[in-house]
Design a protein around this motif. Structure first.
Motif, PDB file in Angstrom:
ATOM      1  N   ALA A  18       0.822  -1.185   0.184  1.00 54.78           N
ATOM      2  CA  ALA A  18      -0.067  -0.096  -0.012  1.00 54.78           C
ATOM      3  C   ALA A  18       0.913   1.223  -0.086  1.00 54.78           C
ATOM      4  O   ALA A  18       0.515   2.327  -0.033  1.00 54.78           O
ATOM      5  CB  ALA A  18      -0.934   0.199   1.232  1.00 54.78           C
ATOM      6  N   CYS A  20       3.610   1.922   2.440  1.00 51.51           N
ATOM      7  CA  CYS A  20       4.146   2.518   3.683  1.00 51.51           C
ATOM      8  C   CYS A  20       5.526   2.102   3.570  1.00 51.51           C
ATOM      9  O   CYS A  20       5.975   1.154   3.125  1.00 51.51           O
ATOM     10  CB  CYS A  20       3.505   1.555   4.819  1.00 51.51           C
ATOM     11  SG  CYS A  20       1.748   1.881   5.250  1.00 51.51           S
ATOM     12  N   GLU A  33       2.986   6.400   6.995  1.00 52.00           N
ATOM     13  CA  GLU A  33       2.010   6.563   6.036  1.00 52.00           C
ATOM     14  C   GLU A  33       2.415   7.213   4.596  1.00 52.00           C
ATOM     15  O   GLU A  33       3.087   8.122   4.580  1.00 52.00           O
ATOM     16  CB  GLU A  33       1.086   7.308   6.596  1.00 52.00           C
ATOM     17  CG  GLU A  33      -0.479   7.206   6.199  1.00 52.00           C
ATOM     18  CD  GLU A  33      -1.509   8.030   6.757  1.00 52.00           C
ATOM     19  OE1 GLU A  33      -1.868   9.009   6.641  1.00 52.00           O
ATOM     20  OE2 GLU A  33      -1.810   7.265   8.001  1.00 52.00           O
ATOM     21  N   ALA A  38      -5.139   8.975  -1.337  1.00 49.36           N
ATOM     22  CA  ALA A  38      -5.865   7.602  -1.538  1.00 49.36           C
ATOM     23  C   ALA A  38      -5.160   6.544  -0.791  1.00 49.36           C
ATOM     24  O   ALA A  38      -5.745   5.400  -0.404  1.00 49.36           O
ATOM     25  CB  ALA A  38      -6.055   7.589  -2.992  1.00 49.36           C
ATOM     26  N   SER A  39      -3.802   6.732  -0.969  1.00 49.35           N
ATOM     27  CA  SER A  39      -2.996   5.410  -0.500  1.00 49.35           C
ATOM     28  C   SER A  39      -2.981   5.342   1.132  1.00 49.35           C
ATOM     29  O   SER A  39      -3.134   4.408   1.718  1.00 49.35           O
ATOM     30  CB  SER A  39      -1.454   5.479  -1.080  1.00 49.35           C
ATOM     31  OG  SER A  39      -1.266   5.422  -2.219  1.00 49.35           O
ATOM     32  N   GLN A  41      -5.674   6.551   2.799  1.00 56.07           N
ATOM     33  CA  GLN A  41      -6.903   5.948   3.279  1.00 56.07           C
ATOM     34  C   GLN A  41      -6.745   4.440   2.924  1.00 56.07           C
ATOM     35  O   GLN A  41      -7.370   3.830   4.144  1.00 56.07           O
ATOM     36  CB  GLN A  41      -8.091   6.807   2.397  1.00 56.07           C
ATOM     37  CG  GLN A  41      -9.324   6.005   2.939  1.00 56.07           C
ATOM     38  CD  GLN A  41      -9.777   6.602   4.406  1.00 56.07           C
ATOM     39  OE1 GLN A  41      -9.462   7.706   4.633  1.00 56.07           O
ATOM     40  NE2 GLN A  41     -10.128   5.527   4.994  1.00 56.07           N
ATOM     41  N   ASN A  42      -6.238   4.018   2.292  1.00 54.55           N
ATOM     42  CA  ASN A  42      -6.092   2.382   2.118  1.00 54.55           C
ATOM     43  C   ASN A  42      -5.307   1.954   3.047  1.00 54.55           C
ATOM     44  O   ASN A  42      -5.742   0.884   3.816  1.00 54.55           O
ATOM     45  CB  ASN A  42      -5.237   2.242   0.785  1.00 54.55           C
ATOM     46  CG  ASN A  42      -5.151   0.617   0.401  1.00 54.55           C
ATOM     47  OD1 ASN A  42      -6.357  -0.120   0.716  1.00 54.55           O
ATOM     48  ND2 ASN A  42      -4.300   0.359  -0.296  1.00 54.55           N
ATOM     49  N   VAL A  43      -4.264   2.674   3.736  1.00 54.80           N
ATOM     50  CA  VAL A  43      -3.501   1.968   4.834  1.00 54.80           C
ATOM     51  C   VAL A  43      -4.349   2.258   6.140  1.00 54.80           C
ATOM     52  O   VAL A  43      -4.644   1.148   6.793  1.00 54.80           O
ATOM     53  CB  VAL A  43      -2.150   3.027   5.059  1.00 54.80           C
ATOM     54  CG1 VAL A  43      -1.791   2.504   6.354  1.00 54.80           C
ATOM     55  CG2 VAL A  43      -1.233   2.545   4.013  1.00 54.80           C
ATOM     56  N   ARG A  44      -4.988   3.216   6.355  1.00 53.82           N
ATOM     57  CA  ARG A  44      -6.007   3.217   7.465  1.00 53.82           C
ATOM     58  C   ARG A  44      -7.074   2.076   7.205  1.00 53.82           C
ATOM     59  O   ARG A  44      -7.414   1.492   8.454  1.00 53.82           O
ATOM     60  CB  ARG A  44      -6.729   4.496   7.411  1.00 53.82           C
ATOM     61  CG  ARG A  44      -5.771   5.739   7.977  1.00 53.82           C
ATOM     62  CD  ARG A  44      -6.329   6.998   8.374  1.00 53.82           C
ATOM     63  NE  ARG A  44      -6.821   7.729   7.179  1.00 53.82           N
ATOM     64  CZ  ARG A  44      -6.247   8.449   6.308  1.00 53.82           C
ATOM     65  NH1 ARG A  44      -4.831   8.598   6.599  1.00 53.82           N
ATOM     66  NH2 ARG A  44      -6.704   9.162   5.341  1.00 53.82           N
ATOM     67  N   ASN A  45      -7.537   1.754   6.093  1.00 55.81           N
ATOM     68  CA  ASN A  45      -8.691   0.697   5.960  1.00 55.81           C
ATOM     69  C   ASN A  45      -8.049  -0.606   6.354  1.00 55.81           C
ATOM     70  O   ASN A  45      -8.682  -1.589   7.137  1.00 55.81           O
ATOM     71  CB  ASN A  45      -8.868   0.705   4.628  1.00 55.81           C
ATOM     72  CG  ASN A  45      -9.984   1.930   4.401  1.00 55.81           C
ATOM     73  OD1 ASN A  45     -10.507   2.592   5.233  1.00 55.81           O
ATOM     74  ND2 ASN A  45     -10.208   2.199   3.158  1.00 55.81           N
ATOM     75  N   ILE A  46      -6.775  -0.796   5.835  1.00 52.06           N
ATOM     76  CA  ILE A  46      -5.962  -1.971   6.273  1.00 52.06           C
ATOM     77  C   ILE A  46      -5.988  -2.234   7.667  1.00 52.06           C
ATOM     78  O   ILE A  46      -6.195  -3.315   8.009  1.00 52.06           O
ATOM     79  CB  ILE A  46      -4.663  -2.044   5.601  1.00 52.06           C
ATOM     80  CG1 ILE A  46      -4.890  -2.170   3.991  1.00 52.06           C
ATOM     81  CG2 ILE A  46      -3.828  -3.125   5.998  1.00 52.06           C
ATOM     82  CD1 ILE A  46      -3.575  -2.087   3.185  1.00 52.06           C
ATOM     83  N   ASP A  49      -9.391  -2.956   9.414  1.00 53.47           N
ATOM     84  CA  ASP A  49      -9.885  -4.028   9.041  1.00 53.47           C
ATOM     85  C   ASP A  49      -9.045  -5.343   9.789  1.00 53.47           C
ATOM     86  O   ASP A  49      -9.631  -6.398  10.141  1.00 53.47           O
ATOM     87  CB  ASP A  49     -10.005  -4.579   7.536  1.00 53.47           C
ATOM     88  CG  ASP A  49     -10.739  -3.582   6.703  1.00 53.47           C
ATOM     89  OD1 ASP A  49     -11.741  -3.053   7.297  1.00 53.47           O
ATOM     90  OD2 ASP A  49     -10.891  -3.472   5.754  1.00 53.47           O
TER      91      ASP A  49
END
Length: 77
Positions: A18, A20, A33, A38-39, A41-46, A49
């Motif tokens: 992602a 990082c 981060e 967009a990237s 936000q993807n990291v925060r989602n990972i 989850d």
């Protein structure tokens, strides 16, 4: 040093993919981060989850070291 579990390895690989910058630091690690929104936000989602990773702290650090992603201590003179 604890052997990394599949779960720890999967998390590290997902975060590196992602964008990082992850490094082992002492008995832990840090996650840099990505700069683009967009990237990031993807990291925060990972991370959301994945859930709690405190119990995997040593395993994550161990895996990062095994793939050459650690912070080197400066040599003392």
């Amino acid at each position: 040093m604890r052997q990394p579990t599949t779960r720890a390895i999967e998390l590290v690989e997902a975060l590196l993919a992602a964008g990082c910058d992850m490094r082992a630091a002492g008995d832990g690690y840090y996650i840099g981060e990505p700069a683009d929104r967009a990237s990031a936000q993807n990291v925060r989602n990972i991370l959301r989850d994945f859930g709690s990773r405190r119990h995997l702290l040593g395993e994550i650090a161990s895996y990062l070291r095994s793939i050459g992603r650690d912070i080197q201590e400066p040599e003392k003179e």
